[in-house]
Motif scaffolding. Structure first.
Motif, PDB file in Angstrom:
ATOM      1  N   SER A 181       0.843  -1.186   0.000  1.00  0.00           N
ATOM      2  CA  SER A 181       0.000   0.000   0.000  1.00  0.00           C
ATOM      3  C   SER A 181       0.886   1.247   0.000  1.00  0.00           C
ATOM      4  CB  SER A 181      -0.915   0.021   1.225  1.00  0.00           C
ATOM      5  OG  SER A 181      -0.161   0.271   2.404  1.00  0.00           O
ATOM      6  N   ARG A 182       0.340   2.342  -0.462  1.00  0.00           N
ATOM      7  CA  ARG A 182       1.119   3.580  -0.533  1.00  0.00           C
ATOM      8  C   ARG A 182       1.632   3.996   0.843  1.00  0.00           C
ATOM      9  NH1 ARG A 182      -1.184   9.185  -3.277  1.00  0.00           N
ATOM     10  NH2 ARG A 182       0.722  10.429  -3.028  1.00  0.00           N
ATOM     11  N   ASN A 183       0.794   3.854   1.878  1.00  0.00           N
ATOM     12  CA  ASN A 183       1.185   4.278   3.214  1.00  0.00           C
ATOM     13  C   ASN A 183       2.307   3.395   3.779  1.00  0.00           C
ATOM     14  OD1 ASN A 183       0.853   5.740   5.792  1.00  0.00           O
ATOM     15  ND2 ASN A 183       0.035   3.790   6.525  1.00  0.00           N
ATOM     16  N   THR A 184       2.175   2.067   3.623  1.00  0.00           N
ATOM     17  CA  THR A 184       3.214   1.173   4.135  1.00  0.00           C
ATOM     18  C   THR A 184       4.528   1.387   3.400  1.00  0.00           C
ATOM     19  OG1 THR A 184       1.546  -0.496   4.696  1.00  0.00           O
ATOM     20  CG2 THR A 184       3.821  -1.244   4.521  1.00  0.00           C
ATOM     21  N   ARG A 185       4.444   1.533   2.096  1.00  0.00           N
ATOM     22  CA  ARG A 185       5.671   1.768   1.314  1.00  0.00           C
ATOM     23  C   ARG A 185       6.348   3.060   1.764  1.00  0.00           C
ATOM     24  NH1 ARG A 185       3.510   1.036  -3.185  1.00  0.00           N
ATOM     25  NH2 ARG A 185       3.021   3.190  -3.751  1.00  0.00           N
ATOM     26  N   TYR A 186       5.559   4.102   2.011  1.00  0.00           N
ATOM     27  CA  TYR A 186       6.120   5.379   2.464  1.00  0.00           C
ATOM     28  C   TYR A 186       6.799   5.220   3.827  1.00  0.00           C
ATOM     29  CZ  TYR A 186       6.259  10.039   4.555  1.00  0.00           C
ATOM     30  OH  TYR A 186       6.676  11.170   5.195  1.00  0.00           O
ATOM     31  N   GLN A 187       6.151   4.515   4.761  1.00  0.00           N
ATOM     32  CA  GLN A 187       6.735   4.329   6.087  1.00  0.00           C
ATOM     33  C   GLN A 187       8.059   3.570   6.021  1.00  0.00           C
ATOM     34  OE1 GLN A 187       4.271   3.284   9.529  1.00  0.00           O
ATOM     35  NE2 GLN A 187       2.470   3.390   8.191  1.00  0.00           N
ATOM     36  N   ARG A 189      10.163   3.282   3.378  1.00  0.00           N
ATOM     37  CA  ARG A 189      11.211   4.072   2.716  1.00  0.00           C
ATOM     38  C   ARG A 189      11.699   5.194   3.628  1.00  0.00           C
ATOM     39  NH1 ARG A 189      12.285   2.433  -2.194  1.00  0.00           N
ATOM     40  NH2 ARG A 189      10.704   1.554  -3.598  1.00  0.00           N
ATOM     41  N   ARG A 190      10.804   5.838   4.361  1.00  0.00           N
ATOM     42  CA  ARG A 190      11.215   6.895   5.287  1.00  0.00           C
ATOM     43  C   ARG A 190      12.104   6.325   6.386  1.00  0.00           C
ATOM     44  NH1 ARG A 190       6.578   9.863   8.677  1.00  0.00           N
ATOM     45  NH2 ARG A 190       6.497   7.753   9.542  1.00  0.00           N
ATOM     46  N   ALA A 191      11.713   5.157   6.924  1.00  0.00           N
ATOM     47  CA  ALA A 191      12.524   4.525   7.967  1.00  0.00           C
ATOM     48  C   ALA A 191      13.882   4.099   7.428  1.00  0.00           C
ATOM     49  CB  ALA A 191      11.782   3.319   8.549  1.00  0.00           C
ATOM     50  N   MET A 192      13.918   3.603   6.194  1.00  0.00           N
ATOM     51  CA  MET A 192      15.186   3.200   5.594  1.00  0.00           C
ATOM     52  C   MET A 192      16.131   4.398   5.476  1.00  0.00           C
ATOM     53  SD  MET A 192      13.709   0.501   2.762  1.00  0.00           S
ATOM     54  CE  MET A 192      15.225   0.350   1.858  1.00  0.00           C
ATOM     55  N   ARG A 193      15.592   5.548   5.154  1.00  0.00           N
ATOM     56  CA  ARG A 193      16.434   6.749   5.085  1.00  0.00           C
ATOM     57  C   ARG A 193      16.992   7.085   6.473  1.00  0.00           C
ATOM     58  NH1 ARG A 193      12.248   8.424   1.550  1.00  0.00           N
ATOM     59  NH2 ARG A 193      11.243   9.665   3.194  1.00  0.00           N
ATOM     60  N   GLY A 194      16.196   6.830   7.508  1.00  0.00           N
ATOM     61  CA  GLY A 194      16.663   7.087   8.866  1.00  0.00           C
ATOM     62  C   GLY A 194      17.797   6.174   9.294  1.00  0.00           C
ATOM     63  N   PRO A 295       9.707   7.845  16.404  1.00  0.00           N
ATOM     64  CA  PRO A 295       8.604   7.038  15.865  1.00  0.00           C
ATOM     65  C   PRO A 295       8.702   6.812  14.358  1.00  0.00           C
ATOM     66  CG  PRO A 295       7.858   9.275  16.321  1.00  0.00           C
ATOM     67  CD  PRO A 295       9.245   9.181  16.867  1.00  0.00           C
ATOM     68  N   LYS A 296       9.535   7.575  13.681  1.00  0.00           N
ATOM     69  CA  LYS A 296       9.684   7.398  12.235  1.00  0.00           C
ATOM     70  C   LYS A 296      10.558   6.185  11.899  1.00  0.00           C
ATOM     71  CE  LYS A 296       9.160  12.325  11.224  1.00  0.00           C
ATOM     72  NZ  LYS A 296       9.797  13.535  10.647  1.00  0.00           N
ATOM     73  N   LEU A 297      11.356   5.762  12.857  1.00  0.00           N
ATOM     74  CA  LEU A 297      12.178   4.571  12.648  1.00  0.00           C
ATOM     75  C   LEU A 297      11.328   3.339  12.938  1.00  0.00           C
ATOM     76  CD1 LEU A 297      15.589   5.641  14.227  1.00  0.00           C
ATOM     77  CD2 LEU A 297      14.923   5.648  11.821  1.00  0.00           C
ATOM     78  N   LYS A 329       1.677  -7.385  10.351  1.00  0.00           N
ATOM     79  CA  LYS A 329       1.448  -8.530   9.476  1.00  0.00           C
ATOM     80  C   LYS A 329       0.457  -8.177   8.367  1.00  0.00           C
ATOM     81  CE  LYS A 329       2.519 -12.086  12.904  1.00  0.00           C
ATOM     82  NZ  LYS A 329       2.166 -13.398  13.465  1.00  0.00           N
ATOM     83  N   ARG A 330      -0.570  -7.438   8.726  1.00  0.00           N
ATOM     84  CA  ARG A 330      -1.534  -7.010   7.704  1.00  0.00           C
ATOM     85  C   ARG A 330      -0.873  -6.088   6.693  1.00  0.00           C
ATOM     86  NH1 ARG A 330      -4.813  -6.298  12.355  1.00  0.00           N
ATOM     87  NH2 ARG A 330      -4.672  -4.030  12.168  1.00  0.00           N
ATOM     88  N   SER A 331       0.020  -5.214   7.174  1.00  0.00           N
ATOM     89  CA  SER A 331       0.666  -4.242   6.285  1.00  0.00           C
ATOM     90  C   SER A 331       1.661  -4.904   5.340  1.00  0.00           C
ATOM     91  CB  SER A 331       1.393  -3.174   7.114  1.00  0.00           C
ATOM     92  OG  SER A 331       0.485  -2.446   7.905  1.00  0.00           O
ATOM     93  N   LEU A 332       2.393  -5.904   5.849  1.00  0.00           N
ATOM     94  CA  LEU A 332       3.451  -6.525   5.052  1.00  0.00           C
ATOM     95  C   LEU A 332       2.940  -7.611   4.121  1.00  0.00           C
ATOM     96  CD1 LEU A 332       6.167  -6.854   7.837  1.00  0.00           C
ATOM     97  CD2 LEU A 332       6.318  -5.365   5.831  1.00  0.00           C
ATOM     98  N   GLY A 333       1.859  -8.280   4.490  1.00  0.00           N
ATOM     99  CA  GLY A 333       1.389  -9.417   3.716  1.00  0.00           C
ATOM    100  C   GLY A 333       0.609  -9.016   2.480  1.00  0.00           C
ATOM    101  N   ASN A 334       0.638  -9.892   1.474  1.00  0.00           N
ATOM    102  CA  ASN A 334      -0.232  -9.714   0.306  1.00  0.00           C
ATOM    103  C   ASN A 334      -1.194 -10.886   0.160  1.00  0.00           C
ATOM    104  OD1 ASN A 334       1.322 -11.789  -0.786  1.00  0.00           O
ATOM    105  ND2 ASN A 334       2.499 -10.442  -2.143  1.00  0.00           N
TER     106      ASN A 334
END
Length: 363
Positions: A181-187, A189-194, A295-297, A329-334
């Motif tokens: 999802s757009r929100n999970t992907r954003y979270q 990628r933002r954490a990865m930058r951190g 909390p962003k990490l 689990k809901r966010s990561l699973g497809n």
């Protein structure tokens, strides 16, 4: 099923046959010989297994371990239970065997399970229930049809969702992230930058038993710190649990059946994941992360994403997050399924009494 025959094996003979079966028909880690032997080792004589092999007319072979133990239903109704691959001891069964069934080719499982149950029924009245434990709903649907006509009443005791990632068609991390999802992907990628950015993050698998045990113990320390801070015991509070998993890792790390992963950023380890694999299936059993006040990490999301990307490049077909309906689990699973806890009951007056007690209690 007169074309199928059941054999009761010694531990040594079962070991030889089960190891060969693992090589021919790997399914899920919970049904491997390694799981069976490590359970016995960690239990240290506390259980007595009955290894069985069911052989079909064309030489098909499936295996399991049976355990017998008494239980109380509704706290007062005694029952003599035969457990499939589980011990019936609450402490030992905290290892949580999921995707239960007979080890071997699932295409032949319905006939083999029926043959096993017919044999047990023919032995006499010395047992009251057969516990299938936790198995996927779609697996149970197939098995239930094959068991029709037996003098056994199926009962679904409990049900829980599980989430997984279908890795087929994914080439790695980028393909996986693109499907979130757009929100999970954003979270993520933002954490990865951190943690220093995608190029700074690495995911490594321990290369042998010694390194795997070292990383596992570091994971356990972080895991226990987090759960203790929540006022809960954590998954590894008991010596038995640590002994069991250290046995699995010692046996399975060299060939990849037990995998301890370390994800690192610019400032060191972000977290550790303990995964179990069989064939083209891999599941995340436990984890330990380095949390911070930021909390962003999101160390859990980042570590799982890295591990899922690695699993895709290694050719696995499914990354299973196992039972539970946690947000991560809901966010990561497809993909999603349902795990059922099932038992089969013989016709007994005591179970009619129990049913009446349940109705009176409103249960």
């Amino acid at each position: 099923m007169h074309d199928w025959r059941l054999s009761r094996l010694s531990l040594d003979d079962a070991g030889t046959a089960w190891v060969a079966l693992d090589a021919r028909a790997p399914a899920v880690p919970f049904l491997t010989h390694g799981w069976f032997r490590c359970l016995l080792a960690a239990a240290d004589g506390g259980v007595t297994p009955e290894p069985v092999q069911v052989t079909g007319p064309a030489g098909q072979q499936l295996m399991a371990a049976l355990y017998r133990r008494g239980a109380l239903r509704s706290r007062i109704i005694p029952s003599r239970v035969v457990y499939l691959n589980e011990t019936g001891d609450a402490e030992l069964d905290r290892v949580t065997l999921e995707h239960n069934g007979l080890a071997g080719d699932t295409a032949h499982e319905p006939e083999a399970l029926r043959a096993l149950l017919e044999d047990l029924l023919a032995q006499g009245p010395e047992w009251d229930e057969f516990s299938l434990g936790w198995l996927a709903a779609e697996r149970w649907a197939v098995l239930e049809r094959a068991l029709q006509g037996l003098a056994l009443q199926p009962e679904v005791v409990d049900r829980k969702p599980f989430h997984f990632v279908d890795l087929q068609g994914l080439g790695g991390l980028e393909d996986y992230l693109a499907g979130l999802s757009r929100n999970t992907r954003y979270q993520i990628r933002r954490a990865m930058r951190g943690y220093g950015g995608e190029d700074a993050l690495t995911v490594e698998r321990a290369t042998g038993s010694e390194q795997a045990l070292k990383w596992f113990r570091a994971m356990v320390e972080w895991h226990q710190e987090e759960w203790t801070a929540r006022g809960k015991p954590g998954a590894f509070a008991s010596t038995f649990m640590r002994d069991f998993h250290e046995c699995l890792i010692t046996r399975g790390a060299p060939d990849g059946r037990a995998q301890v992963l370390r994800v690192q950023g610019v400032e060191g380890p972000v977290g550790y994941l303990y995964n179990l694999a069989a064939g083209d299936y891999i599941c995340n059993y436990q984890s330990g992360f380095r949390y911070s006040d930021d909390p962003k990490l999101k160390p859990g999301l980042v570590c799982h994403a890295q591990a899922i990307g690695l699993a895709a490049t290694q050719g696995f077909a499914r990354y299973d997050l196992l039972m539970g309906d946690s947000q991560y689990k809901r966010s990561l699973g497809n993909g999603q399924g349902e795990m059922l806890q099932v038992r089969l009951r013989r016709p007994r007056w005591r179970f009619r009494v129990e049913h009446t007690l349940r109705k009176l209690r409103g249960g």
